[in-house]
Scaffold this motif. Structure first.
Motif, mmCIF file in Angstrom:
data_model
loop_
_atom_site.group_PDB
_atom_site.id
_atom_site.type_symbol
_atom_site.label_atom_id
_atom_site.label_comp_id
_atom_site.label_asym_id
_atom_site.label_seq_id
_atom_site.Cartn_x
_atom_site.Cartn_y
_atom_site.Cartn_z
ATOM 1 N N VAL A 29 0.830 -1.199 0.000
ATOM 2 C CA VAL A 29 0.000 0.000 0.000
ATOM 3 C C VAL A 29 0.869 1.255 0.000
ATOM 4 C CG1 VAL A 29 -1.777 1.284 1.244
ATOM 5 C CG2 VAL A 29 -1.901 -1.203 1.133
ATOM 6 N N SER A 30 1.944 1.226 0.778
ATOM 7 C CA SER A 30 2.854 2.372 0.793
ATOM 8 C C SER A 30 3.485 2.586 -0.579
ATOM 9 C CB SER A 30 3.945 2.158 1.842
ATOM 10 O OG SER A 30 3.387 2.057 3.136
ATOM 11 N N LEU A 31 3.870 1.489 -1.214
ATOM 12 C CA LEU A 31 4.448 1.591 -2.555
ATOM 13 C C LEU A 31 3.440 2.172 -3.535
ATOM 14 C CD1 LEU A 31 6.651 1.012 -4.654
ATOM 15 C CD2 LEU A 31 5.754 -1.321 -4.840
ATOM 16 N N LEU A 32 2.193 1.739 -3.440
ATOM 17 C CA LEU A 32 1.159 2.261 -4.334
ATOM 18 C C LEU A 32 0.923 3.753 -4.081
ATOM 19 C CD1 LEU A 32 -1.438 -0.674 -4.206
ATOM 20 C CD2 LEU A 32 0.161 -0.137 -6.046
ATOM 21 N N ALA A 33 0.945 4.151 -2.816
ATOM 22 C CA ALA A 33 0.749 5.564 -2.482
ATOM 23 C C ALA A 33 1.871 6.416 -3.073
ATOM 24 C CB ALA A 33 0.678 5.740 -0.970
ATOM 25 N N ARG A 34 3.124 5.933 -2.944
ATOM 26 C CA ARG A 34 4.246 6.677 -3.532
ATOM 27 C C ARG A 34 4.121 6.737 -5.047
ATOM 28 N NH1 ARG A 34 7.285 3.497 0.037
ATOM 29 N NH2 ARG A 34 8.064 2.249 -1.710
ATOM 30 N N SER A 35 3.744 5.631 -5.644
ATOM 31 C CA SER A 35 3.660 5.574 -7.106
ATOM 32 C C SER A 35 2.575 6.489 -7.647
ATOM 33 C CB SER A 35 3.401 4.129 -7.557
ATOM 34 O OG SER A 35 4.452 3.277 -7.148
ATOM 35 N N VAL A 36 1.418 6.534 -6.974
ATOM 36 C CA VAL A 36 0.345 7.381 -7.476
ATOM 37 C C VAL A 36 0.708 8.854 -7.323
ATOM 38 C CG1 VAL A 36 -1.076 7.662 -5.382
ATOM 39 C CG2 VAL A 36 -2.176 7.527 -7.620
ATOM 40 N N ARG A 37 1.486 9.189 -6.293
ATOM 41 C CA ARG A 37 1.951 10.584 -6.160
ATOM 42 C C ARG A 37 2.890 10.943 -7.299
ATOM 43 N NH1 ARG A 37 1.987 9.350 -0.532
ATOM 44 N NH2 ARG A 37 4.233 8.881 -0.595
ATOM 45 N N VAL A 58 -0.775 0.154 -13.772
ATOM 46 C CA VAL A 58 -0.356 -0.877 -12.823
ATOM 47 C C VAL A 58 -0.861 -0.551 -11.423
ATOM 48 C CG1 VAL A 58 1.644 -1.909 -11.693
ATOM 49 C CG2 VAL A 58 1.622 -1.618 -14.178
ATOM 50 N N VAL A 59 -0.771 0.714 -11.024
ATOM 51 C CA VAL A 59 -1.291 1.103 -9.706
ATOM 52 C C VAL A 59 -2.790 0.804 -9.630
ATOM 53 C CG1 VAL A 59 -1.727 3.043 -8.159
ATOM 54 C CG2 VAL A 59 0.476 2.850 -9.308
ATOM 55 N N ASP A 88 -8.694 3.368 -0.640
ATOM 56 C CA ASP A 88 -9.709 4.250 -1.214
ATOM 57 C C ASP A 88 -9.116 5.630 -1.518
ATOM 58 O OD1 ASP A 88 -11.633 2.315 -1.148
ATOM 59 O OD2 ASP A 88 -12.518 2.968 0.744
ATOM 60 N N LYS A 89 -8.225 6.081 -0.661
ATOM 61 C CA LYS A 89 -7.583 7.374 -0.901
ATOM 62 C C LYS A 89 -6.734 7.325 -2.167
ATOM 63 C CE LYS A 89 -4.725 10.917 1.335
ATOM 64 N NZ LYS A 89 -3.970 11.290 2.556
ATOM 65 N N ILE A 90 -6.027 6.215 -2.345
ATOM 66 C CA ILE A 90 -5.232 6.053 -3.567
ATOM 67 C C ILE A 90 -6.149 6.004 -4.782
ATOM 68 C CG2 ILE A 90 -3.649 4.513 -4.810
ATOM 69 C CD1 ILE A 90 -2.623 3.589 -2.064
ATOM 70 N N GLY A 91 -7.263 5.269 -4.656
ATOM 71 C CA GLY A 91 -8.217 5.193 -5.760
ATOM 72 C C GLY A 91 -8.792 6.555 -6.110
ATOM 73 N N THR A 92 -9.072 7.370 -5.082
ATOM 74 C CA THR A 92 -9.583 8.718 -5.330
ATOM 75 C C THR A 92 -8.562 9.558 -6.085
ATOM 76 O OG1 THR A 92 -10.952 8.621 -3.336
ATOM 77 C CG2 THR A 92 -10.467 10.808 -4.230
ATOM 78 N N THR A 93 -7.294 9.440 -5.686
ATOM 79 C CA THR A 93 -6.232 10.180 -6.373
ATOM 80 C C THR A 93 -6.108 9.734 -7.826
ATOM 81 O OG1 THR A 93 -5.023 10.367 -4.279
ATOM 82 C CG2 THR A 93 -3.794 10.810 -6.298
ATOM 83 N N ALA A 118 3.167 -3.232 -18.814
ATOM 84 C CA ALA A 118 2.418 -3.104 -17.566
ATOM 85 C C ALA A 118 2.514 -4.384 -16.743
ATOM 86 C CB ALA A 118 0.959 -2.769 -17.863
ATOM 87 N N ARG A 119 2.430 -5.540 -17.392
ATOM 88 C CA ARG A 119 2.544 -6.800 -16.652
ATOM 89 C C ARG A 119 3.927 -6.923 -16.021
ATOM 90 N NH1 ARG A 119 0.129 -8.786 -21.474
ATOM 91 N NH2 ARG A 119 -2.111 -9.104 -21.192
ATOM 92 N N ALA A 120 4.962 -6.526 -16.778
ATOM 93 C CA ALA A 120 6.321 -6.616 -16.250
ATOM 94 C C ALA A 120 6.509 -5.681 -15.058
ATOM 95 C CB ALA A 120 7.327 -6.286 -17.354
ATOM 96 N N LEU A 121 6.002 -4.454 -15.154
ATOM 97 C CA LEU A 121 6.136 -3.502 -14.049
ATOM 98 C C LEU A 121 5.347 -3.973 -12.837
ATOM 99 C CD1 LEU A 121 7.144 -0.839 -12.899
ATOM 100 C CD2 LEU A 121 5.158 0.294 -13.945
ATOM 101 N N LYS A 122 4.168 -4.541 -13.073
ATOM 102 C CA LYS A 122 3.361 -5.056 -11.972
ATOM 103 C C LYS A 122 4.129 -6.136 -11.210
ATOM 104 C CE LYS A 122 -0.933 -7.596 -11.083
ATOM 105 N NZ LYS A 122 -2.099 -8.268 -11.705
ATOM 106 N N ASN A 123 4.723 -7.069 -11.927
ATOM 107 C CA ASN A 123 5.500 -8.131 -11.276
ATOM 108 C C ASN A 123 6.700 -7.554 -10.524
ATOM 109 O OD1 ASN A 123 3.732 -9.991 -12.312
ATOM 110 N ND2 ASN A 123 5.023 -10.559 -14.041
ATOM 111 N N GLU A 124 7.334 -6.565 -11.140
ATOM 112 C CA GLU A 124 8.499 -5.935 -10.497
ATOM 113 C C GLU A 124 8.105 -5.248 -9.195
ATOM 114 O OE1 GLU A 124 11.365 -2.114 -11.432
ATOM 115 O OE2 GLU A 124 10.621 -3.305 -13.122
#
Length: 708
Positions: A29-37, A58-59, A88-93, A118-124
């Motif tokens: 979740v932290s990684l997703l939050a950083r990525s969406v920012r 991917v996010v 949900d906050k990430i989804g809103t962003t 996208a598949r490769a980045l998701k796995n990474e």
């Protein structure tokens, strides 16, 4: 999903199959939050590169997967609530970021193509937090002609076995007569648009239904008998008719008609393409109506597929993995349920459906092709195009075969006054079947829609009204600027033409606007603000009148409602789009069969089609749709054959906001299917028209009423 305490009704949940996690979920979740920012920053700086788009997609994919896993498979409630809020906050962003770039918005669609990058980045990203990705299917078949992207193909083992032992499935064209050359009187005329306009221009009293044979008594099992209107379609198939747009109003038993038409036409093996929410129910219906036939349901990569079954049922979401073997399987019939799902011909699922139908026609002489939908027209008359093309009546540019011959035989051209009525009848005769409940099932009790205004007097309500005033001021400023810059002379009062142009420009700019409220975000906020009030009313209904179906457009509104029901000790089922078919069906069964489960909390998109919820006669619509068709589909989950009580749909309307304005427009502009299919004189309007008219009304009121 069904809730005891938090999320059960007695049915056991089946956790999704995932690889064991070796890192805490917070790390992801932290990684997703950083990525969406990072994506948000890139969009703000107008540096949306292909790499940024890939990361955005991917996010979005990982947020959906993690949201499902946390909600369904985490026992610690406090931890689950915390993680869901963060997701949900990430989804809103993501959503707010996507509004600024139409290219990003397209990546959020359910049928968006997932690239290899996208598949490769998701796995990474998963491996970076210690999660081993689940292995993906390796493509084994070349992409089918006409597909929009390489297919992630799989071929189930049992299908290979069937192909090895049944060589008779190879196509046989020996009985196909060569096409007779004909002089085409209409060869130089553009015909598709006139054909579509023929339905827009239908005269009052001109319903759309082909002539059907008299029904023959047809008892399927000891206690199951078709109604006369259903038996007529089966009789038509038995008489040799092979293409149907079965557009009966929702609730008139289209599934039974399709299954028995396939039986009458001996159209086996039969392919049935359906929304994921109803594919388990379709398998059940096969057992009820054609118990001598076997059905297999395609899940994921099809590991459990029975390659020797008579009927293969697949949902739109996994169709791309299977179109390769579907095209070579030897199907002699194809049914597309909720066929309005393919109305967007540029979407991947639409192109797969059209390609499969074309391949089936190329292998089988006069296959049975049936498009099932109670709402074939949702946005505009062009929604017909993909359905007609699936049925083989037209291609991209012109009418085909039977339809072209019928148009030639009229002796008319689009320049002749009688062409439109004659052309409409030519299309209807090819197989449009439309019956209304009032005409063929008069014993179904009435239904009505009742509006319940609610006051948003809290801080959120005041904020919404302030945002609506800001939007009105922005429209006024835009209007005044345009008025000052134009070269024509002054106009007395309000320039209505200019008002409409300003509203159109605002609607067009909505997708790229970086700041400020728009009509879509305001309706979303209104839905969130009235969610608790709508849930309270649903709870009152459940205590006093029995089972209730609660519909909402957005997940956060469903979450609020479920929290209200939990606090009040009311048991409920949750029917959402991100559930597995098995889990969703358990929740449906619990609501239908368990007297203690009082409320079904339903996603309007996931549960608004195909379900039978007639055990309830009260419906709460917590959020408004943009079209009357979508609202009607939801109501007709309860108002259908077998209902014994009058159905009331309680529409929760936020007073003194745009919500009430939209409700009035939806009611006023509900005439698309009524005119095109039912012979009504009502005006034809689309969802885009409703959004436009809401802005027109807002601007007109602001220009008429002096500022406070």
């Amino acid at each position: 999903m069904v809730q005891p305490g938090r999320r059960q009704t007695g049915a056991r949940r089946t956790p999704p199959r995932r690889q064991p996690r070796v890192a805490a979920p917070q790390d992801l979740v932290s990684l997703l939050a950083r990525s969406v920012r990072e994506v948000e920053t890139a969009v703000e700086r107008h540096r949306v590169t292909p790499a940024v788009r890939t990361k955005f997609q991917v996010v979005a994919l990982l947020v959906r997967e993690e949201h499902t896993r946390v909600r369904e498979n985490m026992g610690n409630q406090a931890r689950r609530v915390e993680l869901l809020k963060r997701l949900d906050k990430i989804g809103t962003t993501l959503a707010q970021t996507a509004v600024r770039d139409p290219g990003l918005l397209a990546l959020l669609a359910e049928d968006a193509v997932v690239s290899d990058a996208a598949r490769a980045l998701k796995n990474e990203m998963l491996r970076s937090v210690g999660i081993e990705p689940a292995p993906e299917a390796t493509p084994t078949v070349e992409a089918a002609a006409g597909s929009v992207s390489p297919e992630r193909q799989v071929v189930p083992r049992s299908v290979v076995s069937r192909q090895l032992v049944t060589p008779f499935l190879a196509p046989d064209f020996s009985s196909a007569p060569p096409p007779a050359p004909r002089v085409r009187r209409l060869a130089d005329w553009e015909l598709l648009n006139p054909l579509l306009r023929a339905f827009e221009r239908a005269e009052g009293g001109a319903p759309a239904c082909m002539d059907l044979p008299a029904p023959a008594p047809l008892r399927v099992q000891r206690y199951r008998e078709l109604m006369p209107h259903q038996a007529r379609v089966v009789a038509a198939a038995a008489a040799g008719h092979r293409t149907f747009l079965l557009a009966d109003e929702p609730g008139l038993g289209k599934t039974a008609q399709a299954l028995l038409a396939a039986e009458a036409a001996n159209a086996y093996p039969l392919l049935v393409v359906v929304p994921s929410v109803v594919k388990i129910n379709w398998a059940r219906e096969v057992g009820l109506w054609t118990p001598n036939r076997t059905a297999t349901v395609v899940h994921g990569n099809g590991d459990t597929v029975d390659g020797f079954a008579d009927i293969v049922i697949v949902n739109y979401e996994v169709l791309d993995r299977h179109v390769g073997w579907f095209g070579d399987f030897g199907f002699r019939g194809m049914v597309v349920d909720e066929a309005h799902f393919i109305k967007n011909k540029t979407s991947q699922r639409s192109q797969h459906v059209l390609d499969l139908a074309k391949r089936i026609r190329s292998r089988t002489i006069r296959p049975l092709l049936m498009a099932l939908t109670g709402t074939p027209l949702i946005n505009d008359i062009d929604d017909f195009r993909a359905i007609w093309q699936f049925l083989g009546w037209i291609d991209e540019t012109q009418p085909l075969g039977e339809l072209m011959n019928a148009l030639e035989e009229t002796g008319l051209t689009p320049a002749d006054p009688g062409f439109y009525a004659a052309a409409r009848q030519c299309v209807i005769d090819l197989g449009i079947v439309r019956r209304r409940k009032i005409d063929v099932a008069a014993d179904i009790p009435d239904r009505r829609t009742a509006d319940l205004p609610v006051e948003l007097d809290d801080k959120v309500g005041r904020s919404i009204r302030a945002a609506e005033r800001d939007l009105a001021r922005r429209l006024v400023a835009r209007y005044e600027t345009a008025l000052a810059n134009r070269r024509s002379g002054p106009v007395d009062g309000i320039d209505t033409d200019l008002v409409r142009k300003v509203a159109s420009a605002e609607l067009k700019d909505t997708a790229t606007k970086e700041a400020g409220e728009n009509v879509f975000s305001m309706m979303r906020r209104i839905g969130q603000a009235k969610a608790g009030l709508a849930a309270d009313y649903a709870a009152q209904l459940a205590r006093s009148a029995g089972k209730v179906v609660f519909f909402a457009k957005h997940i956060d509104v469903m979450d609020v409602a479920e929290d209200v029901f939990e606090r009040q000790g009311i048991r409920f089922s949750s029917i959402r789009g991100d559930q597995t078919p098995t889990s969703r069906q358990k929740n449906i069964d619990a609501f239908v069969s368990d007297p203690q489960v009082a409320i079904a909390v339903c996603s309007l998109t996931a549960a608004g089609v195909g379900l039978n919820l007639q055990v309830a006669s009260n419906i709460v619509l917590a959020e408004l749709s943009w079209t009357d068709a979508e609202q009607t589909q939801a109501i007709d989950r309860s108002h259908r054959i077998g209902q014994t009580e009058p159905v009331i749909a309680w529409r929760i309307i936020a007073a003194r906001t745009m919500d009430s304005r939209i409700a009035e427009l939806i009611d006023k502009k509900a005439g698309l299917a009524a005119r095109a299919l039912d012979g009504s004189d009502e005006d034809v309007w689309s969802s885009a028209d409703v959004q436009h008219e809401a802005l027109v009304a807002l601007l007109t009121d602001a220009l008429t009423t002096p500022a406070a």
